[in-house]
Design an enzyme around this catalytic site. Structure first.
Site, PDB file in Angstrom:
ATOM      1  N   CYS A 189       8.578  -0.702  22.792  1.00 26.54           N
ATOM      2  CA  CYS A 189       8.794   0.572  23.516  1.00 26.54           C
ATOM      3  C   CYS A 189       7.946   1.702  22.954  1.00 26.54           C
ATOM      4  O   CYS A 189       7.941   2.802  23.501  1.00 26.54           O
ATOM      5  CB  CYS A 189      10.280   0.956  23.465  1.00 26.54           C
ATOM      6  SG  CYS A 189      10.795   1.515  21.833  1.00 26.54           S
ATOM      7  N   HIS A 221      -7.304   7.349  12.302  1.00 23.06           N
ATOM      8  CA  HIS A 221      -6.812   5.963  12.216  1.00 23.06           C
ATOM      9  C   HIS A 221      -5.317   5.873  11.993  1.00 23.06           C
ATOM     10  O   HIS A 221      -4.819   4.866  11.513  1.00 23.06           O
ATOM     11  CB  HIS A 221      -7.573   5.209  11.110  1.00 23.06           C
ATOM     12  CG  HIS A 221      -9.029   5.087  11.415  1.00 23.06           C
ATOM     13  ND1 HIS A 221      -9.979   4.881  10.459  1.00 23.06           N
ATOM     14  CD2 HIS A 221      -9.696   5.175  12.593  1.00 23.06           C
ATOM     15  CE1 HIS A 221     -11.172   4.834  11.029  1.00 23.06           C
ATOM     16  NE2 HIS A 221     -11.029   5.008  12.325  1.00 23.06           N
ATOM     17  N   ASP A 269      -3.236   7.521   4.301  1.00 25.43           N
ATOM     18  CA  ASP A 269      -2.313   7.615   3.158  1.00 25.43           C
ATOM     19  C   ASP A 269      -1.456   8.890   3.137  1.00 25.43           C
ATOM     20  O   ASP A 269      -0.495   8.974   2.375  1.00 25.43           O
ATOM     21  CB  ASP A 269      -3.096   7.479   1.826  1.00 25.43           C
ATOM     22  CG  ASP A 269      -4.211   8.522   1.669  1.00 25.43           C
ATOM     23  OD1 ASP A 269      -5.215   8.221   1.004  1.00 25.43           O
ATOM     24  OD2 ASP A 269      -4.070   9.642   2.224  1.00 25.43           O
ATOM     25  N   ARG A 318       0.845  -1.215   0.000  1.00 27.83           N
ATOM     26  CA  ARG A 318       0.000   0.000   0.000  1.00 27.83           C
ATOM     27  C   ARG A 318       0.870   1.251   0.000  1.00 27.83           C
ATOM     28  O   ARG A 318       0.581   2.241  -0.671  1.00 27.83           O
ATOM     29  CB  ARG A 318      -0.927  -0.020   1.218  1.00 27.83           C
ATOM     30  CG  ARG A 318      -2.055  -1.011   1.054  1.00 27.83           C
ATOM     31  CD  ARG A 318      -2.881  -1.139   2.302  1.00 27.83           C
ATOM     32  NE  ARG A 318      -3.531   0.112   2.683  1.00 27.83           N
ATOM     33  CZ  ARG A 318      -4.152   0.280   3.852  1.00 27.83           C
ATOM     34  NH1 ARG A 318      -4.183  -0.706   4.734  1.00 27.83           N
ATOM     35  NH2 ARG A 318      -4.736   1.418   4.149  1.00 27.83           N
ATOM     36  N   ASN A 338      -8.413   8.291   6.589  1.00 32.51           N
ATOM     37  CA  ASN A 338      -7.378   7.778   5.689  1.00 32.51           C
ATOM     38  C   ASN A 338      -6.013   7.812   6.367  1.00 32.51           C
ATOM     39  O   ASN A 338      -5.753   8.676   7.207  1.00 32.51           O
ATOM     40  CB  ASN A 338      -7.326   8.609   4.399  1.00 32.51           C
ATOM     41  CG  ASN A 338      -8.640   8.562   3.642  1.00 32.51           C
ATOM     42  OD1 ASN A 338      -9.448   7.662   3.873  1.00 32.51           O
ATOM     43  ND2 ASN A 338      -8.875   9.538   2.791  1.00 32.51           N
TER      44      ASN A 338
HETATM   45  C1  BV8 Z   1     -12.741   0.385  18.165  1.00 30.55           C
HETATM   46  C2  BV8 Z   1      -6.715   1.926   9.439  1.00 30.55           C
HETATM   47  C3  BV8 Z   1     -12.919  -0.176  20.437  1.00 30.55           C
HETATM   48  C4  BV8 Z   1      -5.975   0.688   9.088  1.00 30.55           C
HETATM   49  C5  BV8 Z   1      -9.069   1.342   9.668  1.00 30.55           C
HETATM   50  C6  BV8 Z   1     -17.488  -6.293  15.294  1.00 30.55           C
HETATM   51  C7  BV8 Z   1     -16.266  -6.921  15.379  1.00 30.55           C
HETATM   52  C8  BV8 Z   1     -15.076  -6.197  15.578  1.00 30.55           C
HETATM   53  C9  BV8 Z   1     -15.126  -4.797  15.702  1.00 30.55           C
HETATM   54  C10 BV8 Z   1     -16.367  -4.186  15.604  1.00 30.55           C
HETATM   55  C11 BV8 Z   1     -17.536  -4.922  15.389  1.00 30.55           C
HETATM   56  N1  BV8 Z   1     -18.569  -4.030  15.341  1.00 30.55           N
HETATM   57  C12 BV8 Z   1     -18.098  -2.788  15.483  1.00 30.55           C
HETATM   58  C13 BV8 Z   1     -16.767  -2.863  15.682  1.00 30.55           C
HETATM   59  C14 BV8 Z   1     -15.890  -1.745  15.888  1.00 30.55           C
HETATM   60  C15 BV8 Z   1     -15.064  -1.547  14.623  1.00 30.55           C
HETATM   61  C16 BV8 Z   1     -15.980  -1.321  13.438  1.00 30.55           C
HETATM   62  O1  BV8 Z   1     -16.577  -0.270  13.316  1.00 30.55           O
HETATM   63  N2  BV8 Z   1     -16.095  -2.344  12.573  1.00 30.55           N
HETATM   64  C17 BV8 Z   1     -16.962  -2.210  11.410  1.00 30.55           C
HETATM   65  C18 BV8 Z   1     -16.332  -2.965  10.218  1.00 30.55           C
HETATM   66  C19 BV8 Z   1     -18.322  -2.790  11.763  1.00 30.55           C
HETATM   67  N3  BV8 Z   1     -14.260  -0.389  14.872  1.00 30.55           N
HETATM   68  C20 BV8 Z   1     -13.058  -0.548  15.441  1.00 30.55           C
HETATM   69  O2  BV8 Z   1     -12.556  -1.619  15.706  1.00 30.55           O
HETATM   70  C21 BV8 Z   1     -12.362   0.744  15.825  1.00 30.55           C
HETATM   71  N4  BV8 Z   1     -11.894   0.623  17.174  1.00 30.55           N
HETATM   72  O3  BV8 Z   1     -13.930   0.336  18.038  1.00 30.55           O
HETATM   73  O4  BV8 Z   1     -12.087   0.181  19.344  1.00 30.55           O
HETATM   74  C22 BV8 Z   1     -12.074  -0.042  21.631  1.00 30.55           C
HETATM   75  C23 BV8 Z   1     -12.309   1.026  22.487  1.00 30.55           C
HETATM   76  C24 BV8 Z   1     -11.542   1.118  23.631  1.00 30.55           C
HETATM   77  C25 BV8 Z   1     -10.540   0.173  23.906  1.00 30.55           C
HETATM   78  C26 BV8 Z   1     -10.313  -0.878  23.016  1.00 30.55           C
HETATM   79  C27 BV8 Z   1     -11.080  -1.000  21.867  1.00 30.55           C
HETATM   80  C28 BV8 Z   1     -11.142   0.967  14.946  1.00 30.55           C
HETATM   81  C29 BV8 Z   1     -11.566   1.170  13.519  1.00 30.55           C
HETATM   82  C30 BV8 Z   1     -10.350   1.582  12.704  1.00 30.55           C
HETATM   83  C31 BV8 Z   1      -9.959   0.459  11.783  1.00 30.55           C
HETATM   84  N5  BV8 Z   1      -8.882   0.959  10.901  1.00 30.55           N
HETATM   85  N6  BV8 Z   1      -8.073   1.848   8.924  1.00 30.55           N
HETATM   86  C32 BV8 Z   1      -5.687   0.645   7.611  1.00 30.55           C
HETATM   87  O5  BV8 Z   1      -6.040   1.576   6.859  1.00 30.55           O
HETATM   88  O6  BV8 Z   1      -5.084  -0.355   7.204  1.00 30.55           O
HETATM   89  S1  BV8 Z   1     -10.631   1.300   9.014  1.00 30.55           S
HETATM   90  C33 BV8 Z   1     -10.622   1.607   7.326  1.00 30.55           C
HETATM   91  O7  BV8 Z   1     -11.937   1.366   6.812  1.00 30.55           O
HETATM   92  C34 BV8 Z   1     -10.425   3.066   6.996  1.00 30.55           C
HETATM   93  O8  BV8 Z   1      -9.531   3.722   7.844  1.00 30.55           O
HETATM   94  C35 BV8 Z   1     -11.788   3.674   7.103  1.00 30.55           C
HETATM   95  O9  BV8 Z   1     -11.979   4.253   8.341  1.00 30.55           O
HETATM   96  C36 BV8 Z   1     -12.687   2.502   7.122  1.00 30.55           C
HETATM   97  C37 BV8 Z   1     -13.891   2.716   6.252  1.00 30.55           C
HETATM   98  O10 BV8 Z   1     -13.445   2.852   4.984  1.00 30.55           O
HETATM   99  P1  BV8 Z   1     -13.902   4.153   4.122  1.00 30.55           P
HETATM  100  O11 BV8 Z   1     -12.884   5.193   4.323  1.00 30.55           O
HETATM  101  O12 BV8 Z   1     -15.314   4.517   4.372  1.00 30.55           O
HETATM  102  O13 BV8 Z   1     -13.727   3.521   2.712  1.00 30.55           O
HETATM  103  P2  BV8 Z   1     -14.733   2.520   2.003  1.00 30.55           P
HETATM  104  O14 BV8 Z   1     -13.975   1.808   0.940  1.00 30.55           O
HETATM  105  O15 BV8 Z   1     -15.492   1.734   3.028  1.00 30.55           O
HETATM  106  O16 BV8 Z   1     -15.757   3.517   1.321  1.00 30.55           O
HETATM  107  C38 BV8 Z   1     -15.286   4.393   0.309  1.00 30.55           C
HETATM  108  C39 BV8 Z   1     -16.452   5.287  -0.008  1.00 30.55           C
HETATM  109  O17 BV8 Z   1     -16.027   6.243  -0.961  1.00 30.55           O
HETATM  110  C40 BV8 Z   1     -17.610   4.526  -0.620  1.00 30.55           C
HETATM  111  O18 BV8 Z   1     -18.809   4.971  -0.008  1.00 30.55           O
HETATM  112  C41 BV8 Z   1     -17.569   4.935  -2.103  1.00 30.55           C
HETATM  113  O19 BV8 Z   1     -18.865   5.044  -2.654  1.00 30.55           O
HETATM  114  C42 BV8 Z   1     -16.956   6.306  -2.008  1.00 30.55           C
HETATM  115  N7  BV8 Z   1     -16.196   6.710  -3.183  1.00 30.55           N
HETATM  116  C43 BV8 Z   1     -15.423   5.936  -3.994  1.00 30.55           C
HETATM  117  N8  BV8 Z   1     -14.839   6.713  -4.943  1.00 30.55           N
HETATM  118  C44 BV8 Z   1     -15.262   7.986  -4.713  1.00 30.55           C
HETATM  119  C45 BV8 Z   1     -16.121   7.994  -3.598  1.00 30.55           C
HETATM  120  N9  BV8 Z   1     -16.697   9.112  -3.122  1.00 30.55           N
HETATM  121  C46 BV8 Z   1     -16.424  10.264  -3.773  1.00 30.55           C
HETATM  122  N10 BV8 Z   1     -15.606  10.356  -4.843  1.00 30.55           N
HETATM  123  C47 BV8 Z   1     -15.017   9.236  -5.346  1.00 30.55           C
HETATM  124  N11 BV8 Z   1     -14.217   9.343  -6.424  1.00 30.55           N
HETATM  125 ZN    ZN Z   2      11.456  -0.349  20.716  1.00 30.61          ZN
END
Ligand code: BV8
Ligand code: ZN
Length: 242
Positions: free
Chosen positions: A132, A121, A106, A72, A104
């Site tokens: 560490c 994120h 990136d 990536r 994002n």
């Molecule tokens: C937390 C970084 C608690 C890494 C990312 C069940 C099981 C396990 C977990 C959960 C669960 N239910 C809920 C959860 C919580 C979970 C969650 O929400 N899961 C979801 C899947 C249900 N959340 C978490 O785990 C978060 N942490 O809750 O911790 C906690 C609290 C205290 C103590 C301990 C724990 C952490 C979430 C962060 C995960 N990391 N990224 C990496 O990048 O590798 S998430 C990753 O996907 C992205 O960062 C982004 O946030 C996320 C969503 O992606 P989008 O950005 O929306 O992109 P996507 O492709 O989905 O959509 C793109 C959109 O753009 C589309 O709508 C498309 O139509 C549109 N588009 C496309 N082209 C265009 C456009 N729009 C305009 N113009 C264009 N040209």
């Molecule tokens: Zn270290």
């Protein structure tokens, strides 16, 4: 593009906005050639999020997870910010109270020239020691390594991003909530609104009576609750909004 007369209203709100909060997702980087998470050629296509973007996955198979991030980083290093990123830089210049909240990792908002960025994120260009916690910033030109590098302390480094199941950086999250609570206008750009807690920011803005404008290629779970849902490419719509 169906704007249902939204463009005019949205640009009106932006002109009179006293404090603007913007939330971006992978969609704003799509026109820079970075695959989104859930799109057709999405990053998750050949893997499920749980397989790669979790601490368990990294513990189980550090090489596989590391290689996915290196791949990536190479994609991103070859990409350029697009007119959507640049339009947000211009908005930041025009509106004093402006906060860019991004999901994002990136770094394209930084490269476009945005300053006030809250990275919910984390940042793919930062590696963090699993022992560490010391962080190093990767240079895009840097040679990719086939396995997670080691820190001086002996611990292995991981990508400095927030994985599923991990908490968001507390201070960043607090500032994002504050920005949204005090915003009179909010733009939600290119996010599928399925990942929490980030996805909770738009309903928060709606509950506070802000004018909320969504820009997305397709409808999302928010489209029915926002004041304006503009269907189109961020790289085309945002410059028009200016
Ligand atoms: C937390 C970084 C608690 C890494 C990312 C069940 C099981 C396990 C977990 C959960 C669960 N239910 C809920 C959860 C919580 C979970 C969650 O929400 N899961 C979801 C899947 C249900 N959340 C978490 O785990 C978060 N942490 O809750 O911790 C906690 C609290 C205290 C103590 C301990 C724990 C952490 C979430 C962060 C995960 N990391 N990224 C990496 O990048 O590798 S998430 C990753 O996907 C992205 O960062 C982004 O946030 C996320 C969503 O992606 P989008 O950005 O929306 O992109 P996507 O492709 O989905 O959509 C793109 C959109 O753009 C589309 O709508 C498309 O139509 C549109 N588009 C496309 N082209 C265009 C456009 N729009 C305009 N113009 C264009 N040209
Ligand atoms: Zn270290």
């Amino acid at each position: 593009m169906l704007h249902n007369g939204c463009l005019e209203k949205a640009s009106q709100w932006l002109r009179s906005a006293k404090s603007l909060a913007v939330l971006t997702g992978a969609g704003i980087s799509a026109e820079s050639g970075i695959p989104t998470f859930r799109g057709a050629a999405g990053l998750w296509r050949n893997f499920r999020p749980e397989e790669l973007a979790t601490p368990e996955a990294f513990a189980r198979n550090p090489i596989l997870v590391w290689e996915w991030y290196e791949w990536r980083r190479e994609l991103i290093a070859a990409a350029e910010p697009n007119p959507g990123h640049l339009a947000l830089v211009e908005l930041e210049r025009r509106i004093p109270r402006f906060t860019l909240i991004t999901q994002n990792v990136d770094g394209l908002h930084d490269r476009a020239g945005s300053r006030k960025i809250l990275k919910l994120h984390g940042d793919i260009w930062t590696d963090r020691c699993t022992v560490c916690g010391s962080e190093v910033v990767r240079q895009p030109g840097e040679k990719a390594s086939t396995q997670p590098p080691r820190c001086e302390c002996g611990g292995i480094r991981r990508p400095g991003v927030v994985w599923f199941g991990e908490p968001l950086p507390a201070d960043v999250w607090r500032k994002a909530e504050e920005a949204v609570q005090n915003a009179d206008v909010m733009l939600v750009i290119g996010t599928s609104a399925v990942v929490y807690p980030a996805a909770g920011l738009a309903p928060l803005a709606v509950s506070r009576g802000a004018k909320v404008v969504e820009v997305n290629l397709e409808k999302t779970p928010f489209s029915s609750m926002v004041d304006c849902s503009i269907q189109g490419k961020a790289g085309e719509i945002l410059p028009k909004l200016l």
